[in-house]
Design a protein around this motif. Structure first.
Motif, short mmCIF file in Angstrom:
data_model
loop_
_atom_site.label_atom_id
_atom_site.label_comp_id
_atom_site.label_asym_id
_atom_site.label_seq_id
_atom_site.Cartn_x
_atom_site.Cartn_y
_atom_site.Cartn_z
N VAL A 32 0.86 -1.19 0.00
CA VAL A 32 0.00 0.00 0.00
C VAL A 32 0.90 1.24 0.00
O VAL A 32 1.60 1.52 0.96
CB VAL A 32 -0.97 0.00 1.19
CG1 VAL A 32 -1.84 1.24 1.16
CG2 VAL A 32 -1.84 -1.25 1.18
N LYS A 34 0.25 4.58 -0.59
CA LYS A 34 -0.26 5.95 -0.43
C LYS A 34 0.82 6.81 0.23
O LYS A 34 1.47 6.38 1.18
CB LYS A 34 -1.52 5.95 0.41
CG LYS A 34 -1.34 5.36 1.79
CD LYS A 34 -2.61 5.50 2.61
CE LYS A 34 -2.40 4.96 4.01
NZ LYS A 34 -3.22 3.80 4.34
N ASN A 55 -4.95 4.26 -1.98
CA ASN A 55 -6.25 4.49 -1.35
C ASN A 55 -6.97 5.75 -1.83
O ASN A 55 -8.05 6.04 -1.36
CB ASN A 55 -6.15 4.42 0.19
CG ASN A 55 -5.66 5.71 0.80
OD1 ASN A 55 -4.93 6.45 0.15
ND2 ASN A 55 -6.04 5.97 2.04
N MET A 210 -2.89 -5.70 8.27
CA MET A 210 -2.04 -4.58 7.88
C MET A 210 -0.72 -4.70 8.63
O MET A 210 -0.44 -5.73 9.23
CB MET A 210 -2.78 -3.25 8.14
CG MET A 210 -4.04 -3.19 7.32
SD MET A 210 -5.30 -1.92 7.62
CE MET A 210 -4.44 -0.50 8.19
C1 LIG Z 1 -2.92 2.59 4.53
C2 LIG Z 1 -3.71 1.38 4.39
C3 LIG Z 1 -3.16 0.11 4.62
C4 LIG Z 1 -1.73 -0.09 5.06
O1 LIG Z 1 -1.58 0.37 6.38
P1 LIG Z 1 -0.22 0.08 7.22
O2 LIG Z 1 -0.70 0.13 8.62
O3 LIG Z 1 0.72 1.16 6.86
O4 LIG Z 1 0.26 -1.27 6.83
C5 LIG Z 1 -3.97 -0.99 4.43
N1 LIG Z 1 -5.26 -0.89 4.05
C6 LIG Z 1 -5.83 0.31 3.82
C7 LIG Z 1 -7.25 0.36 3.41
C8 LIG Z 1 -5.07 1.48 3.99
O5 LIG Z 1 -5.65 2.67 3.75
#
Ligand SMILES: *Cc1c(COP(=O)(O)O)cnc(C)c1O
Length: 236
Positions: A32, A34, A55, A210
């Motif tokens: 991810v 972003k 995202n 995550m």
């Molecule tokens: C930012 C985000 C992640 C990744 O988050 P981390 O805690 O940095 O691993 C995963 N899923 C979504 C929907 C996100 O917005």
């Protein structure tokens, strides 16, 4: 640093899967990205990751054009195709762009949004793979269907010919101890397992876990983890 992070994560996944008697290759890692630069994304790709998630559609669009260019091929010399994922909340007015870019949209939380995706996918002659986002902890500040709405909504979505529901996605609540997320991940897996008989569709993907809780998510049946900080930031 990114390459080391990826190595460490893959090693952890292998350890967990060995204990569970599972094949680590079944677990997809979505990087991810972003807020990260295209250079950082390329580092992740060069470290062997093939799934890139964003995202926000706008941010994704800018990077997509830099990464894939007009040829829509990644500029990195990588033999594996790169798959682009939308993991954030999707607004109806961004659907058109989203359907052009993303192989999998993780965040579909209404039949209305699915209808819009279906409409745009049809124009492109594409079958758009989607996941249904579930607000498994019933957090009023989060997007996603309540668990009770999922069955009915997936039934409605099954009439749309240009989308295919591939599974479920959830974002676990923020907790002090990652262990507290376990019951939510388990609930999502059970929800999916109980849907099987009605969908004629195996809903093979469970997108959960995550950076702070992916290990627990895998133990509870996740086969798609979405990692940002664990990949792109110094850890440990
Ligand atoms: C930012 C985000 C992640 C990744 O988050 P981390 O805690 O940095 O691993 C995963 N899923 C979504 C929907 C996100 O917005």
């Amino acid at each position: 640093m990114i390459a080391e992070n990826v190595l460490r994560i893959k090693k952890r996944i292998e350890e967990i899967c060995a204990k569970l008697n599972k094949d680590a290759a079944q677990i997809s890692i979505v990087a991810v990205s972003k807020g990260r630069t295209v250079l950082e994304i390329e580092e992740a790709i060069n470290a062997g990751l093939t799934n890139i998630g964003e995202n926000k559609v706008q941010e994704a669009f800018v990077k997509y054009n830099q990464l894939f260019g007009v040829s829509q091929k990644p500029i990195t010399d990588n033999l594996k195709p790169i798959r682009y994922h939308m993991v954030g909340h999707l607004q109806t007015n961004k659907v058109k762009e989203a359907v052009r870019m993303f192989e999998l949209i993780h965040s579909v939380d209404s039949a209305r949004l699915a209808a819009e995706i279906n409409k745009e996918a049809k124009k492109l002659n594409k079958i758009q793979d989607i996941l249904v986002e579930v607000n498994i902890a019933k957090d009023p500040d989060k997007f996603g269907l309540s668990p009770q709405q999922v069955q009915e909504t997936i039934k409605e979505m099954s009439y749309f010919k240009n989308i295919e529901v591939k599974g479920l996605m959830t974002i676990a609540p923020v907790v002090d101890n990652p262990e507290e997320t376990r019951s939510f991940f388990r609930l999502l897996r059970e929800l999916r397992d109980n849907l099987k008989p009605i969908t004629h569709n195996l809903l093979p993907i469970l997108s959960m876990g995550m950076s702070d809780d992916y290990e627990i998510a895998i133990e509870e049946g996740s086969n798609m983890i979405r990692l940002g900080r664990a990949i792109f930031e110094q850890r440990g």
